[in-house]
Motif scaffolding. Structure first.
Motif, PDB file in Angstrom:
ATOM      1  N   ALA A 168       0.870  -1.369   0.023  1.00  0.00           N
ATOM      2  CA  ALA A 168       0.150   0.044  -0.092  1.00  0.00           C
ATOM      3  C   ALA A 168       0.926   1.118   0.029  1.00  0.00           C
ATOM      4  CB  ALA A 168      -0.938   0.108   1.253  1.00  0.00           C
ATOM      5  N   GLU A 169       1.992   1.183   0.468  1.00  0.00           N
ATOM      6  CA  GLU A 169       2.829   2.295   0.496  1.00  0.00           C
ATOM      7  C   GLU A 169       3.341   3.191  -0.587  1.00  0.00           C
ATOM      8  OE1 GLU A 169       5.860  -1.033   1.363  1.00  0.00           O
ATOM      9  OE2 GLU A 169       3.782  -0.607   1.582  1.00  0.00           O
ATOM     10  N   TYR A 170       2.900   2.466  -1.945  1.00  0.00           N
ATOM     11  CA  TYR A 170       3.250   3.236  -2.942  1.00  0.00           C
ATOM     12  C   TYR A 170       2.411   3.892  -3.841  1.00  0.00           C
ATOM     13  CZ  TYR A 170       7.539   0.066  -3.088  1.00  0.00           C
ATOM     14  OH  TYR A 170       8.592  -0.459  -2.624  1.00  0.00           O
ATOM     15  N   ALA A 171       1.113   3.934  -3.104  1.00  0.00           N
ATOM     16  CA  ALA A 171      -0.236   4.356  -3.626  1.00  0.00           C
ATOM     17  C   ALA A 171       0.200   6.097  -3.919  1.00  0.00           C
ATOM     18  CB  ALA A 171      -1.433   4.428  -2.487  1.00  0.00           C
ATOM     19  N   LEU A 172       0.409   6.642  -3.132  1.00  0.00           N
ATOM     20  CA  LEU A 172       1.065   8.069  -3.437  1.00  0.00           C
ATOM     21  C   LEU A 172       1.789   8.338  -4.623  1.00  0.00           C
ATOM     22  CD1 LEU A 172       0.409  10.945  -2.335  1.00  0.00           C
ATOM     23  CD2 LEU A 172       2.359  10.838  -0.843  1.00  0.00           C
ATOM     24  N   GLU A 173       2.801   7.366  -4.774  1.00  0.00           N
ATOM     25  CA  GLU A 173       3.540   7.773  -6.023  1.00  0.00           C
ATOM     26  C   GLU A 173       2.789   7.416  -7.198  1.00  0.00           C
ATOM     27  OE1 GLU A 173       7.708   6.353  -5.804  1.00  0.00           O
ATOM     28  OE2 GLU A 173       6.854   5.551  -3.724  1.00  0.00           O
ATOM     29  N   SER A 174       1.850   6.561  -7.176  1.00  0.00           N
ATOM     30  CA  SER A 174       1.221   6.269  -8.422  1.00  0.00           C
ATOM     31  C   SER A 174       0.286   7.350  -8.997  1.00  0.00           C
ATOM     32  CB  SER A 174      -0.023   4.934  -8.026  1.00  0.00           C
ATOM     33  OG  SER A 174      -1.028   5.537  -7.165  1.00  0.00           O
ATOM     34  N   TYR A 175       0.085   8.395  -8.432  1.00  0.00           N
ATOM     35  CA  TYR A 175      -0.532   9.397  -8.945  1.00  0.00           C
ATOM     36  C   TYR A 175       0.302  10.238  -9.731  1.00  0.00           C
ATOM     37  CZ  TYR A 175      -4.400   8.287  -5.628  1.00  0.00           C
ATOM     38  OH  TYR A 175      -5.602   7.850  -4.963  1.00  0.00           O
ATOM     39  N   GLY A 176       1.271  10.073  -9.476  1.00  0.00           N
ATOM     40  CA  GLY A 176       2.398  10.954 -10.455  1.00  0.00           C
ATOM     41  C   GLY A 176       2.456  10.460 -11.883  1.00  0.00           C
ATOM     42  N   VAL A 177       2.138   9.512 -12.132  1.00  0.00           N
ATOM     43  CA  VAL A 177       2.126   8.783 -13.437  1.00  0.00           C
ATOM     44  C   VAL A 177       0.413   8.862 -13.837  1.00  0.00           C
ATOM     45  CG1 VAL A 177       4.014   7.626 -13.715  1.00  0.00           C
ATOM     46  CG2 VAL A 177       1.930   6.336 -12.778  1.00  0.00           C
ATOM     47  N   ASN A 178      -0.348   9.466 -13.304  1.00  0.00           N
ATOM     48  CA  ASN A 178      -1.742   9.679 -13.598  1.00  0.00           C
ATOM     49  C   ASN A 178      -2.412   7.998 -13.611  1.00  0.00           C
ATOM     50  OD1 ASN A 178      -4.183  11.096 -14.354  1.00  0.00           O
ATOM     51  ND2 ASN A 178      -3.752  10.799 -16.434  1.00  0.00           N
ATOM     52  N   ALA A 179      -2.332   7.366 -12.760  1.00  0.00           N
ATOM     53  CA  ALA A 179      -2.763   5.892 -12.840  1.00  0.00           C
ATOM     54  C   ALA A 179      -4.228   6.086 -12.244  1.00  0.00           C
ATOM     55  CB  ALA A 179      -2.042   5.191 -11.757  1.00  0.00           C
ATOM     56  N   LEU A 180      -5.046   5.216 -13.122  1.00  0.00           N
ATOM     57  CA  LEU A 180      -6.469   5.103 -13.014  1.00  0.00           C
ATOM     58  C   LEU A 180      -6.922   4.631 -11.541  1.00  0.00           C
ATOM     59  CD1 LEU A 180      -9.392   5.402 -14.172  1.00  0.00           C
ATOM     60  CD2 LEU A 180      -9.322   3.046 -14.912  1.00  0.00           C
ATOM     61  N   ASP A 181      -5.978   3.787 -11.040  1.00  0.00           N
ATOM     62  CA  ASP A 181      -6.426   2.926  -9.966  1.00  0.00           C
ATOM     63  C   ASP A 181      -5.198   2.464  -9.347  1.00  0.00           C
ATOM     64  OD1 ASP A 181      -7.987   1.709  -7.688  1.00  0.00           O
ATOM     65  OD2 ASP A 181      -9.458   1.637  -9.133  1.00  0.00           O
ATOM     66  N   TYR A 182      -5.227   1.919  -8.050  1.00  0.00           N
ATOM     67  CA  TYR A 182      -4.328   1.290  -7.092  1.00  0.00           C
ATOM     68  C   TYR A 182      -4.865   0.155  -6.426  1.00  0.00           C
ATOM     69  CZ  TYR A 182       0.031   1.019  -4.267  1.00  0.00           C
ATOM     70  OH  TYR A 182       0.992   0.424  -3.598  1.00  0.00           O
ATOM     71  N   ALA A 183      -4.835  -0.971  -6.909  1.00  0.00           N
ATOM     72  CA  ALA A 183      -5.540  -2.108  -6.477  1.00  0.00           C
ATOM     73  C   ALA A 183      -4.679  -3.099  -5.688  1.00  0.00           C
ATOM     74  CB  ALA A 183      -6.274  -3.228  -7.328  1.00  0.00           C
ATOM     75  N   LEU A 184      -5.023  -3.322  -4.122  1.00  0.00           N
ATOM     76  CA  LEU A 184      -4.146  -4.172  -3.442  1.00  0.00           C
ATOM     77  C   LEU A 184      -4.509  -5.577  -3.823  1.00  0.00           C
ATOM     78  CD1 LEU A 184      -4.327  -2.277   0.085  1.00  0.00           C
ATOM     79  CD2 LEU A 184      -2.278  -2.478  -1.677  1.00  0.00           C
ATOM     80  N   LYS A 185      -3.522  -6.531  -3.644  1.00  0.00           N
ATOM     81  CA  LYS A 185      -3.461  -8.010  -3.939  1.00  0.00           C
ATOM     82  C   LYS A 185      -4.047  -8.738  -2.670  1.00  0.00           C
ATOM     83  CE  LYS A 185       0.216  -8.666  -7.365  1.00  0.00           C
ATOM     84  NZ  LYS A 185       1.549  -9.015  -7.743  1.00  0.00           N
ATOM     85  N   PRO A 186      -5.003  -9.719  -2.653  1.00  0.00           N
ATOM     86  CA  PRO A 186      -5.372 -10.286  -3.761  1.00  0.00           C
ATOM     87  C   PRO A 186      -6.749  -9.453  -4.497  1.00  0.00           C
ATOM     88  CG  PRO A 186      -5.980 -11.587  -1.965  1.00  0.00           C
ATOM     89  CD  PRO A 186      -5.128 -10.495  -1.640  1.00  0.00           C
ATOM     90  N   ILE A 187      -6.517  -8.951  -5.792  1.00  0.00           N
ATOM     91  CA  ILE A 187      -7.544  -8.242  -6.235  1.00  0.00           C
ATOM     92  C   ILE A 187      -8.778  -9.004  -6.400  1.00  0.00           C
ATOM     93  CG2 ILE A 187      -6.855  -8.527  -8.542  1.00  0.00           C
ATOM     94  CD1 ILE A 187      -8.183  -5.981  -9.221  1.00  0.00           C
ATOM     95  N   THR A 188     -10.012  -8.609  -6.052  1.00  0.00           N
ATOM     96  CA  THR A 188     -11.281  -9.319  -6.081  1.00  0.00           C
ATOM     97  C   THR A 188     -11.814  -9.183  -7.452  1.00  0.00           C
ATOM     98  OG1 THR A 188     -12.424  -7.635  -5.331  1.00  0.00           O
ATOM     99  CG2 THR A 188     -11.523  -9.193  -3.670  1.00  0.00           C
ATOM    100  N   GLN A 189     -12.803  -9.882  -7.776  1.00  0.00           N
ATOM    101  CA  GLN A 189     -13.690  -9.814  -8.957  1.00  0.00           C
ATOM    102  C   GLN A 189     -14.532  -8.548  -9.065  1.00  0.00           C
ATOM    103  OE1 GLN A 189     -13.728 -12.155 -12.009  1.00  0.00           O
ATOM    104  NE2 GLN A 189     -14.425 -10.120 -12.511  1.00  0.00           N
ATOM    105  N   GLU A 190     -14.961  -8.187  -7.956  1.00  0.00           N
ATOM    106  CA  GLU A 190     -15.598  -7.111  -7.598  1.00  0.00           C
ATOM    107  C   GLU A 190     -14.964  -5.896  -7.878  1.00  0.00           C
ATOM    108  OE1 GLU A 190     -18.403  -4.603  -4.383  1.00  0.00           O
ATOM    109  OE2 GLU A 190     -17.279  -6.412  -3.663  1.00  0.00           O
TER     110      GLU A 190
END
Length: 199
Positions: free
Chosen positions: A92-114
């Motif tokens: 989870a600690e990389y979530a903030l950095e993901s906004y720097g590349v304009n990511a649509l979403d940040y999902a934690l494993k294991p990702i669910t079908q929902e």
């Protein structure tokens, strides 16, 4: 329907197969036509980008051997601002950095079908709508033609002739100055399976 080209970048083959199951289930649920390409490293993904000009979505793990997912995403953004980036990671600690590349979403494993379905609905809501028809004025009335039914278009002087796949032709009168003949052929391409696809 045009295939939605998707990349999954993860160095864990079991995670790749799990993601494939989620993606195929989501595609069936939302009536989508998808093609998924798999890469086991950031380097392999970047190397193959030129071979995937119609790629629209990339799911990236972050912690991988060699180039991690964040670095790979930054490299992608240097030349491509349109591909949708989605991080799928156990950290989870990389979530903030993901906004720097304009990511649509940040999902934690294991990702669910929902969660996967939710991500796709967000993607579909924000993507540009494709126009799959041509609106023409024929014999004084508007007609909507499916683009897949048009074989080619020929424009000469004040007329434009459309040839359809059933060999029917439509002649449209154009209120413009004479122009040289221009012929546009609509090529229906089929995409060959990518060498990195799962069997």
């Amino acid at each position: 329907m045009k295939k939605i080209q998707i990349a999954v970048v993860d160095d864990d083959i079991l995670q790749q197969r799990f993601m494939d199951t989620l993606l195929q289930t989501t595609a069936k649920e939302l009536a989508l036509n998808i093609q998924v390409h798999f890469f086991d490293s950031g380097e392999a993904f970047l190397f193959s980008l030129e071979d995937l000009p119609e790629l629209v979505i990339a799911f990236l793990d972050i912690q991988m051997k060699g180039l991690n997912g964040l670095k790979a995403a930054q490299k992608v953004r240097e030349s491509n601002q349109t591909v949708t980036l989605i991080f799928v990671t156990a950290f989870a600690e990389y979530a903030l950095e993901s906004y720097g590349v304009n990511a649509l979403d940040y999902a934690l494993k294991p990702i669910t079908q929902e969660k996967m379905t939710q991500v796709f609905k967000r993607y579909l809501a924000q993507r540009p709508q494709e126009m799959n028809y041509l609106l023409v004025d024929y014999q004084g009335y508007p007609h909507k033609l499916n683009l897949q039914d048009i074989v080619y278009i020929e424009a000469a002087k004040h007329q434009t002739v459309l040839t359809l796949c059933n060999e029917e032709t439509l002649t449209l009168n154009m209120n413009t100055k004479p122009e040289p003949i221009l012929i546009f052929e609509l090529v229906h391409r089929t995409t060959e399976p990518h060498q990195n696809e799962l069997p």
